[in-house]
Design a protein around this motif. Structure first.
Motif, short mmCIF file in Angstrom:
data_model
loop_
_atom_site.label_atom_id
_atom_site.label_comp_id
_atom_site.label_asym_id
_atom_site.label_seq_id
_atom_site.Cartn_x
_atom_site.Cartn_y
_atom_site.Cartn_z
N UNK A 318 47.35 88.96 36.11
CA UNK A 318 48.68 88.72 35.52
C UNK A 318 48.72 89.20 34.06
N UNK A 319 47.66 88.94 33.30
CA UNK A 319 47.61 89.38 31.90
C UNK A 319 47.65 90.90 31.82
N UNK A 320 46.88 91.55 32.70
CA UNK A 320 46.86 93.02 32.70
C UNK A 320 48.23 93.59 33.05
N UNK A 321 48.88 93.04 34.06
CA UNK A 321 50.19 93.56 34.46
C UNK A 321 51.24 93.31 33.37
N UNK A 322 51.13 92.19 32.68
CA UNK A 322 52.06 91.92 31.58
C UNK A 322 51.84 92.91 30.45
N UNK A 323 50.58 93.23 30.16
CA UNK A 323 50.28 94.20 29.12
C UNK A 323 50.80 95.58 29.50
N UNK A 324 50.82 95.89 30.78
CA UNK A 324 51.32 97.18 31.25
C UNK A 324 52.84 97.21 31.36
N UNK A 325 53.50 96.07 31.11
CA UNK A 325 54.96 96.03 31.10
C UNK A 325 55.61 95.65 32.41
N UNK A 326 54.82 95.18 33.39
CA UNK A 326 55.40 94.81 34.69
C UNK A 326 56.29 93.58 34.57
N UNK A 327 55.91 92.64 33.71
CA UNK A 327 56.71 91.44 33.45
C UNK A 327 56.19 90.79 32.18
N UNK A 328 56.86 89.72 31.75
CA UNK A 328 56.43 89.00 30.56
C UNK A 328 55.77 87.69 30.96
N UNK A 329 54.74 87.33 30.23
CA UNK A 329 54.10 86.04 30.45
C UNK A 329 55.04 84.94 29.95
N UNK A 330 54.99 83.76 30.54
CA UNK A 330 55.89 82.67 30.09
C UNK A 330 55.66 82.30 28.64
N UNK A 331 54.42 82.40 28.16
CA UNK A 331 54.15 82.09 26.75
C UNK A 331 54.82 83.09 25.83
N UNK A 332 54.89 84.35 26.25
CA UNK A 332 55.56 85.38 25.44
C UNK A 332 57.06 85.15 25.41
N UNK A 333 57.63 84.71 26.53
CA UNK A 333 59.06 84.43 26.58
C UNK A 333 59.40 83.26 25.68
N UNK A 334 58.53 82.25 25.64
CA UNK A 334 58.78 81.08 24.79
C UNK A 334 58.73 81.44 23.32
N UNK A 335 57.77 82.31 22.92
CA UNK A 335 57.63 82.67 21.53
C UNK A 335 58.77 83.55 21.06
N UNK A 336 59.38 84.30 21.99
CA UNK A 336 60.49 85.19 21.62
C UNK A 336 61.81 84.45 21.55
N UNK A 337 61.88 83.26 22.18
CA UNK A 337 63.13 82.52 22.24
C UNK A 337 63.48 81.90 20.88
#
Length: 337
Positions: A318-337
């Motif tokens: 999941x971390x690798x796919x998020x780094x490649x732009x497939x989706x965002x991790x929930x922690x990243x979405x929380x920090x951007x909110x």
């Protein structure tokens, strides 16, 4: 009267320089005086089309005068000057047949190993501001993995243009490569050294992601209480198997599309009902029935460490796919909110 016979000596010299081509002629022009260059330019402007036979006559005449020594060289010192200014020390040694020790130039350290370790997002931001040809050169100097990570962060139109230029790229002159390396030192690496803490965050996150969920939460709480800076940035890089319930349905489907049913089954041993349903609802009906059948047989014969390793493997994916732009991790979405 042929064209060659009607030409002045200046026009003949200009014709020879034109026939030599730009790379060779440019090396000779620096040895002409200002008034000689002006005369050559004027002579070149008056040139008409010269056929092959006339050009050969002009070259033959030049060769004859050169052999006779028609005042082309003032002295041996002048020859030494021309050789030393035109050739590298290695070429001079080869020409003279003498093995001369050449002192190795000590330039700045190579930039590419540092660029390899740069954060893909920062590298992509740097490349996005450059001409696509420059970006193509930079990526061609990196390992396939590092280049791919940077490409995936770029917008598709920019990415496509860079890839096209990488495919058609010829040999790049050293002087051009040197200029780009200087820009990387001044703009990318210098800035990273002073302000970019992403490399440290990645190292810390890779350690924390190896911890069990309860231990990870405990460590993060301690770091927050101690006033550790950039906690939001650090959280955006963390992900545990239990966080799958916070992913969007689309992200979960993308994640489990490439994970074997055996690994999913192992990771779901002793999982909570909510986590199990979040995972099973993201896979096909046939695979779901197979996994549910396996889980129904109990987990007594399965080692706890095997379950932990399976969960960490899926979290790492999941971390690798998020780094490649497939989706965002929930922690990243929380920090951007």
């Amino acid at each position: 009267m042929s064209t060659a016979e009607a030409m002045t000596r200046t026009q003949k010299a200009a014709a020879i320089l034109v026939a030599m081509g730009k790379p060779s002629a440019s090396k000779l022009l620096k040895f002409f005086k200002q008034e000689e260059l002006k005369a050559l330019v004027e002579g070149a402007r008056l040139l008409r089309t010269i056929n092959q036979a006339d050009l050969e006559k002009i070259v033959a005449e030049f060769e004859a005068e050169f052999t006779e020594g028609a005042g082309l060289m003032d002295s041996g010192d002048r020859m030494d000057t021309i050789i030393n200014e035109s050739l590298t020390p290695e070429e001079v040694s080869a020409l003279m047949g003498v093995d001369q020790p050449v002192e190795e130039e000590r330039g700045p350290p190579p930039v590419w190993p540092e660029v390899e370790t740069a954060d893909p997002a920062r590298l992509a931001a740097f490349l996005g501001e450059e001409h696509p040809q420059t970006a193509a050169l930079v990526l061609s100097k990196l390992s396939p993995g590092a280049a791919a990570n940077a490409l995936l962060v770029l917008d598709k139109p920019v990415r496509n243009e860079i890839v096209k230029r990488m495919m058609s790229m010829a040999v790049i002159p050293e002087i051009a490569t040197g200029i780009i390396e200087d820009q990387i030192r001044a703009r990318l690496l210098a800035e990273s050294a002073t302000r970019d803490t992403s490399a440290g965050q990645i190292r810390v996150a890779s350690v924390l992601n190896e911890m069990d969920k309860d231990k990870l939460d405990e460590v993060m709480q301690d770091l927050e209480q101690s006033g550790t800076p950039d906690m939001q940035a650090l959280r955006s890089r963390l992900f545990a198997f239990e966080d799958i319930v916070q992913l969007t349905q689309k992200a979960r489907v993308a994640l489990f599309d490439s994970i074997s049913t055996e690994l999913v089954t192992l990771a779901l041993r002793n999982a909570t009902p909510a986590l199990t349903e979040a995972v099973l609802s993201s896979i096909g009906a046939r695979a779901r029935r197979m996994i549910e059948s396996e889980l129904g047989q109990g987990s007594d014969s399965v080692g706890a460490q095997d379950i932990v390793r399976a969960r960490k493997s899926i979290a790492a994916a999941a971390i690798r796919m998020a780094r490649e732009g497939a989706f965002e991790l929930p922690s990243a979405q929380s920090s951007a909110a």
